[in-house]
Design a protein around this motif. Sequence first.
Motif, PDB file in Angstrom:
ATOM      1  N   PRO A 126     -38.220 -15.199   1.982  1.00  0.00           N
ATOM      2  CA  PRO A 126     -37.823 -13.808   1.029  1.00  0.00           C
ATOM      3  C   PRO A 126     -38.552 -13.700   0.024  1.00  0.00           C
ATOM      4  CG  PRO A 126     -36.562 -15.810   0.406  1.00  0.00           C
ATOM      5  CD  PRO A 126     -37.555 -16.442   1.609  1.00  0.00           C
ATOM      6  N   LEU A 127     -38.683 -12.451  -0.492  1.00  0.00           N
ATOM      7  CA  LEU A 127     -38.828 -12.244  -2.082  1.00  0.00           C
ATOM      8  C   LEU A 127     -37.729 -12.738  -2.899  1.00  0.00           C
ATOM      9  CD1 LEU A 127     -40.898 -10.594  -3.919  1.00  0.00           C
ATOM     10  CD2 LEU A 127     -39.209  -8.874  -4.140  1.00  0.00           C
ATOM     11  N   SER A 255     -38.440  -8.496   3.837  1.00  0.00           N
ATOM     12  CA  SER A 255     -37.078  -7.887   4.545  1.00  0.00           C
ATOM     13  C   SER A 255     -35.737  -8.651   3.883  1.00  0.00           C
ATOM     14  CB  SER A 255     -37.169  -8.117   6.057  1.00  0.00           C
ATOM     15  OG  SER A 255     -37.183  -9.665   6.305  1.00  0.00           O
ATOM     16  N   HIS A 256     -36.040  -9.566   3.131  1.00  0.00           N
ATOM     17  CA  HIS A 256     -34.899 -10.157   2.360  1.00  0.00           C
ATOM     18  C   HIS A 256     -35.132 -10.543   0.678  1.00  0.00           C
ATOM     19  CE1 HIS A 256     -34.496 -11.488   6.761  1.00  0.00           C
ATOM     20  NE2 HIS A 256     -33.073 -11.498   6.079  1.00  0.00           N
ATOM     21  N   ALA A 282     -33.991  -3.515   3.299  1.00  0.00           N
ATOM     22  CA  ALA A 282     -34.043  -4.885   2.933  1.00  0.00           C
ATOM     23  C   ALA A 282     -32.456  -5.569   2.989  1.00  0.00           C
ATOM     24  CB  ALA A 282     -34.906  -5.236   1.838  1.00  0.00           C
ATOM     25  N   GLU A 283     -32.413  -6.756   2.912  1.00  0.00           N
ATOM     26  CA  GLU A 283     -31.054  -7.687   2.872  1.00  0.00           C
ATOM     27  C   GLU A 283     -31.075  -8.403   1.424  1.00  0.00           C
ATOM     28  OE1 GLU A 283     -28.407 -10.687   5.179  1.00  0.00           O
ATOM     29  OE2 GLU A 283     -29.932  -9.892   6.109  1.00  0.00           O
ATOM     30  N   LEU A 284     -30.009  -8.076   0.562  1.00  0.00           N
ATOM     31  CA  LEU A 284     -29.687  -9.161  -0.437  1.00  0.00           C
ATOM     32  C   LEU A 284     -29.164 -10.283  -0.069  1.00  0.00           C
ATOM     33  CD1 LEU A 284     -29.864  -9.411  -3.502  1.00  0.00           C
ATOM     34  CD2 LEU A 284     -27.606  -8.423  -3.558  1.00  0.00           C
ATOM     35  N   CYS A 285     -29.609 -11.364  -0.370  1.00  0.00           N
ATOM     36  CA  CYS A 285     -29.018 -12.736  -0.051  1.00  0.00           C
ATOM     37  C   CYS A 285     -28.633 -13.517  -1.363  1.00  0.00           C
ATOM     38  CB  CYS A 285     -30.065 -13.695   0.718  1.00  0.00           C
ATOM     39  SG  CYS A 285     -30.519 -12.745   2.325  1.00  0.00           S
ATOM     40  N   PRO A 286     -27.812 -13.242  -2.101  1.00  0.00           N
ATOM     41  CA  PRO A 286     -27.377 -14.081  -3.290  1.00  0.00           C
ATOM     42  C   PRO A 286     -27.098 -15.319  -2.751  1.00  0.00           C
ATOM     43  CG  PRO A 286     -25.635 -12.505  -2.663  1.00  0.00           C
ATOM     44  CD  PRO A 286     -26.418 -12.559  -1.477  1.00  0.00           C
TER      45      PRO A 286
END
Length: 335
Positions: A126-127, A255-256, A282-286
């Motif tokens: 991810p970023l 993308s994440h 994109a998808e946020l992944c907290p």
Amino acid sequence: MPAVLGLEGSANKVGAGIVRDGVILSNRRATYVTPPGQGFAPGPTARHHRGELLGLVAAALSDAKLSPSDLQAVAFTKGPGMGAPLAVVAAVARTLAQLWGLPLLGVNHCVGHIEMGRLLGPAPDPLVLYVSGGNTQVISFSRRRYRIWGETLDLALGNCIDRLARLLQIPNEPSPGYNVEQLAKRGRVLLELPYGVKGLDVSFSGLLAHLQAVAPRLLANGEATEADLCFSLQETTFAMLTEVTERALALTRASHLLLVGGVACNQRLQEMLRTMCRARGAELCPTDERYCIDNGAMIAQAGWEMLRAGQVTALDQSGITQRYRTDEVEVTWRD
């Protein structure tokens, strides 16, 4: 399958956790809490950690149903962080490693956050937006390093929020950031505050200095409430972070977006970033709230990755590094 004990203590939280083959077996933590209006100084924080850490290690082993003979290594936070607390944790790690005949793994605190986020979420590459009391960075992986695209030029966001809490005498239990977040939900007046974005970097010191100068007058005259000040600080700083993160997403085409660090728990920050991510596909992944706050398990996980790659810390290299940048670490465990 190697089991690694991880010890964390770079700021006011001290923790011990155990990870084996990507499974979190235990994660114990204690927090040094000061009275309202006060921050935590290195000396008292270090004394707190010294009094708590061995008990946390014993509890972590008990939770994991392991004995020292079941461990394959001891990982510890080498830096960045506050000198005296880091030194306490490093001394305990060195002592346990020698006592139990185990290798040492000196972990970069920021890398620990990233590796825990990668373990828990659906984002292998991810970023990363890393926001905590001591660090604010936009990061991605390239050629065996976590590269910093942008960062704060002065204060970390968590420190900025904590200093507003101190100014307003907001309690530090369970944390000043959490209490500011709850107050901000009641804010109705959005104050115009300095907005410091410079390319992919951010600056919070001007905003904080402005708030410190005007807050007493605004509160005394009834022009704003404490809730309004908290609301305005959050909306402005989170907008700055969302802007630079969107710019980095556009550049990296990731993308994440992985959100890590203590401030990652903030629901309003997550909401703003999620809206931006959706607009960019994109998808946020907290990171799970239990693990985005400083903890020993994240150090154990990064240590486990280091051990797997044969990246062990020699005893004579096991001192602390207060200013240990994320991009100084050679990430040998990733392609």
